[in-house]
Design an enzyme around this catalytic site. Structure first.
Site, PDB file in Angstrom:
ATOM      1  N   ASP A  96       1.982   2.612   8.506  1.00  0.00           N
ATOM      2  CA  ASP A  96       0.697   2.003   8.163  1.00  0.00           C
ATOM      3  C   ASP A  96       0.853   0.703   7.399  1.00  0.00           C
ATOM      4  OD1 ASP A  96      -2.403   3.657   7.204  1.00  0.00           O
ATOM      5  OD2 ASP A  96      -1.918   1.891   8.391  1.00  0.00           O
TER       6      ASP A  96
ATOM      7  N   ARG B 115      -0.212   9.017   1.037  1.00  0.00           N
ATOM      8  CA  ARG B 115      -1.050   9.134   2.242  1.00  0.00           C
ATOM      9  C   ARG B 115      -0.546   8.247   3.367  1.00  0.00           C
ATOM     10  NH1 ARG B 115      -3.738   6.462  -1.598  1.00  0.00           N
ATOM     11  NH2 ARG B 115      -3.741   4.198  -1.317  1.00  0.00           N
ATOM     12  N   ASN B 116       0.268   7.234   3.015  1.00  0.00           N
ATOM     13  CA  ASN B 116       0.755   6.303   4.037  1.00  0.00           C
ATOM     14  C   ASN B 116       2.171   6.606   4.494  1.00  0.00           C
ATOM     15  OD1 ASN B 116      -1.604   4.862   4.129  1.00  0.00           O
ATOM     16  ND2 ASN B 116      -1.002   3.471   2.496  1.00  0.00           N
TER      17      ASN B 116
ATOM     18  N   ASP C 297       0.839  -1.204   0.000  1.00  0.00           N
ATOM     19  CA  ASP C 297       0.000   0.000   0.000  1.00  0.00           C
ATOM     20  C   ASP C 297       0.874   1.254   0.000  1.00  0.00           C
ATOM     21  OD1 ASP C 297      -2.922   0.992   1.978  1.00  0.00           O
ATOM     22  OD2 ASP C 297      -2.134   1.604   0.039  1.00  0.00           O
TER      23      ASP C 297
HETATM   24  C1  LIG Z   1      -1.445  21.223  10.750  1.00  0.00           C
HETATM   25  N1  LIG Z   1      -1.028  19.832  10.763  1.00  0.00           N
HETATM   26  C2  LIG Z   1      -2.211  18.953  10.798  1.00  0.00           C
HETATM   27  C3  LIG Z   1      -1.810  17.487  10.782  1.00  0.00           C
HETATM   28  N2  LIG Z   1      -0.866  17.210  11.880  1.00  0.00           N
HETATM   29  C4  LIG Z   1      -0.620  15.841  12.125  1.00  0.00           C
HETATM   30  C5  LIG Z   1      -1.486  14.849  11.647  1.00  0.00           C
HETATM   31  C6  LIG Z   1      -1.259  13.499  11.920  1.00  0.00           C
HETATM   32  C7  LIG Z   1      -0.155  13.109  12.681  1.00  0.00           C
HETATM   33  C8  LIG Z   1       0.091  11.661  12.951  1.00  0.00           C
HETATM   34  O1  LIG Z   1      -0.806  10.858  12.773  1.00  0.00           O
HETATM   35  N3  LIG Z   1       1.341  11.325  13.374  1.00  0.00           N
HETATM   36  C9  LIG Z   1       1.800  10.032  13.615  1.00  0.00           C
HETATM   37  N4  LIG Z   1       2.949   9.829  14.292  1.00  0.00           N
HETATM   38  N5  LIG Z   1       3.178   8.498  14.343  1.00  0.00           N
HETATM   39  C10 LIG Z   1       2.183   7.841  13.700  1.00  0.00           C
HETATM   40  C11 LIG Z   1       1.307   8.778  13.240  1.00  0.00           C
HETATM   41  C12 LIG Z   1       0.270   8.108  12.560  1.00  0.00           C
HETATM   42  N6  LIG Z   1       0.507   6.763  12.556  1.00  0.00           N
HETATM   43  C13 LIG Z   1      -0.179   5.754  11.930  1.00  0.00           C
HETATM   44  O2  LIG Z   1       0.208   4.609  11.959  1.00  0.00           O
HETATM   45  C14 LIG Z   1      -1.413   6.112  11.109  1.00  0.00           C
HETATM   46  O3  LIG Z   1      -2.088   4.913  10.750  1.00  0.00           O
HETATM   47  C15 LIG Z   1      -1.014   6.828   9.849  1.00  0.00           C
HETATM   48  C16 LIG Z   1      -0.029   6.254   9.030  1.00  0.00           C
HETATM   49  C17 LIG Z   1       0.313   6.950   7.856  1.00  0.00           C
HETATM   50  C18 LIG Z   1      -0.323   8.174   7.527  1.00  0.00           C
HETATM   51  C19 LIG Z   1      -1.314   8.700   8.369  1.00  0.00           C
HETATM   52  C20 LIG Z   1      -1.650   8.013   9.526  1.00  0.00           C
HETATM   53  C21 LIG Z   1       1.743   6.500  13.338  1.00  0.00           C
HETATM   54  C22 LIG Z   1       0.716  14.085  13.159  1.00  0.00           C
HETATM   55  C23 LIG Z   1       0.483  15.439  12.881  1.00  0.00           C
HETATM   56  C24 LIG Z   1       0.286  18.110  11.953  1.00  0.00           C
HETATM   57  C25 LIG Z   1      -0.168  19.563  11.925  1.00  0.00           C
END
Ligand SMILES: CN1CCN(c2ccc(C(=O)Nc3n[nH]c4c3C=[N+](C(=O)[C@H](O)c3ccccc3)C4)cc2)CC1
Length: 325
Positions: free
Chosen positions: A188, A171-172, A167
């Site tokens: 992911d 996005r991942n 995948d």
């Molecule tokens: C203004 N911006 C808005 C968005 N913001 C964020 C938005 C999302 C994140 C976030 O999910 N961080 C993560 N850190 N480690 C893992 C995460 C997700 N994981 C996962 O395993 C999740 O499944 C995953 C994997 C790949 C992609 C997305 C989610 C492991 C951090 C900052 C910063 C400031």
């Protein structure tokens, strides 16, 4: 894997696992060491929280971590997938793969503790880099290539360990931060491959598949190899250089399958050089064996980045404004 056959006692969660051995394979973290603070990401992948992990090795202060919560109402299938993925993840150690810290189990919820990546996902980041008015973008072509090289290095490690992600998509991928020292990492690992997501498509009742990121042999015959990930990486290159466009704009998944099977491919993004585009096209060769491997891809991208330092200039208006509005 030893614990699957198991000789020791088995737990109530599932007779499949010999829990006496699982401890030394993955870290079981006591729930009282974890403080969940706030949600940082929510989407089809479930909920991710910002949290603190106490008493980590040599650290004086608690370690900020990402906590992925498995809904307590999830199926037995999701639970066992959660554990199998956790064991696989715990074996992967690479600077461009989101680190797996451990799991925490209590009677009604499962936590997956992962390295905190504060920059969010790669697709959202490059979309934020689009121009608004005459302010030059916060990234240069050099920066875009850096992101792609990071992901390619992570994929090269997976390839060496004969791990197929299945995948690979922008996005991942996650960013350690949004600032100039950002590092992109793959995350992911199919944890949520069966959770409904807009980019996934149920092909005649089968599992949800991300058709726009897949080669013909995968969406036609269900054949997945490391060369499936190479095709997906080519799509990531296109996503990054179009600053986050959806591939095959305006085409449905069905139309994409027909278009690609007939040899149709994505056009060259404006901001991308001919050599970067030909690397993308090589990732999309019909026959898997004609596609490069990730070692070739990483070397090629590093060469492209070295070739011209004019890439360091910021993306400016006249060149790309027409393509991204
Ligand atoms: C203004 N911006 C808005 C968005 N913001 C964020 C938005 C999302 C994140 C976030 O999910 N961080 C993560 N850190 N480690 C893992 C995460 C997700 N994981 C996962 O395993 C999740 O499944 C995953 C994997 C790949 C992609 C997305 C989610 C492991 C951090 C900052 C910063 C400031």
């Amino acid at each position: 894997t030893p614990f699957l056959s198991g000789s020791g006692g088995v737990s109530s969660i599932s007779p499949l696992y010999d829990w006496s051995q699982i401890n030394d394979i993955i870290h079981i973290i006591p729930r009282n060491k974890i403080t969940v603070q706030r949600m940082i990401g929510k989407g089809a992948f479930g909920e991710v929280y910002y949290g603190l992990l106490a008493d980590v090795a040599r650290l004086q202060t608690p370690l900020p971590v990402a906590i992925k919560m498995l809904p307590s109402l999830c199926s037995e299938q999701s639970k066992s997938e959660f554990f199998v993925e956790a064991v696989l993840l715990s074996k992967l150690r690479h600077p461009n793969i989101v680190k797996f810290l451990g799991i925490s189990i209590d009677e009604n919820s499962l936590y997956l503790l992962l390295e905190l990546m504060e920059g969010g996902d790669l697709k959202s980041f490059v979309r934020e880099c689009r121009l608004n008015g005459d302010v030059p973008s916060k990234v240069s072509i050099y920066d875009l290539l850096n992101l792609c090289i990071d992901v390619a290095k992570g994929c090269e490690y997976l390839e060496q360990n004969r791990f197929i992600h299945r995948d690979i998509a922008a996005r991942n991928c996650l960013l350690s931060e949004k600032g100039p020292n950002r590092v992109a990492k793959i995350a992911d690992f199919g944890m949520t491959k069966n959770v409904f997501r807009t980019n996934y498509y149920r092909k005649n009742g089968k599992a949800m598949v991300p058709v726009k990121w897949m080669p013909p042999e995968a969406f036609h015959d269900g054949v997945f190899t490391t060369k499936t990930d190479v095709w997906g990486f080519g799509i990531i290159l296109w996503e990054v250089f179009t600053l986050g466009r959806i591939p095959y704009p305006g085409k449905s998944n069905n139309e994409v399958m027909t278009f690609v099977a007939k040899g149709g491919r994505l056009d060259k993004p404006d901001q991308c050089s001919q050599e970067t585009y030909s690397l993308m096209c090589n990732c999309w060769m019909n026959k898997p064996e004609d596609r490069p491997n990730f070692r070739n891809i990483t070397e090629e991208l590093i060469q492209i980045q070295k070739n011209s330092d004019l890439l360091k200039e910021r993306i400016t208006n006249e060149k790309i404004s027409r393509d991204y509005n």
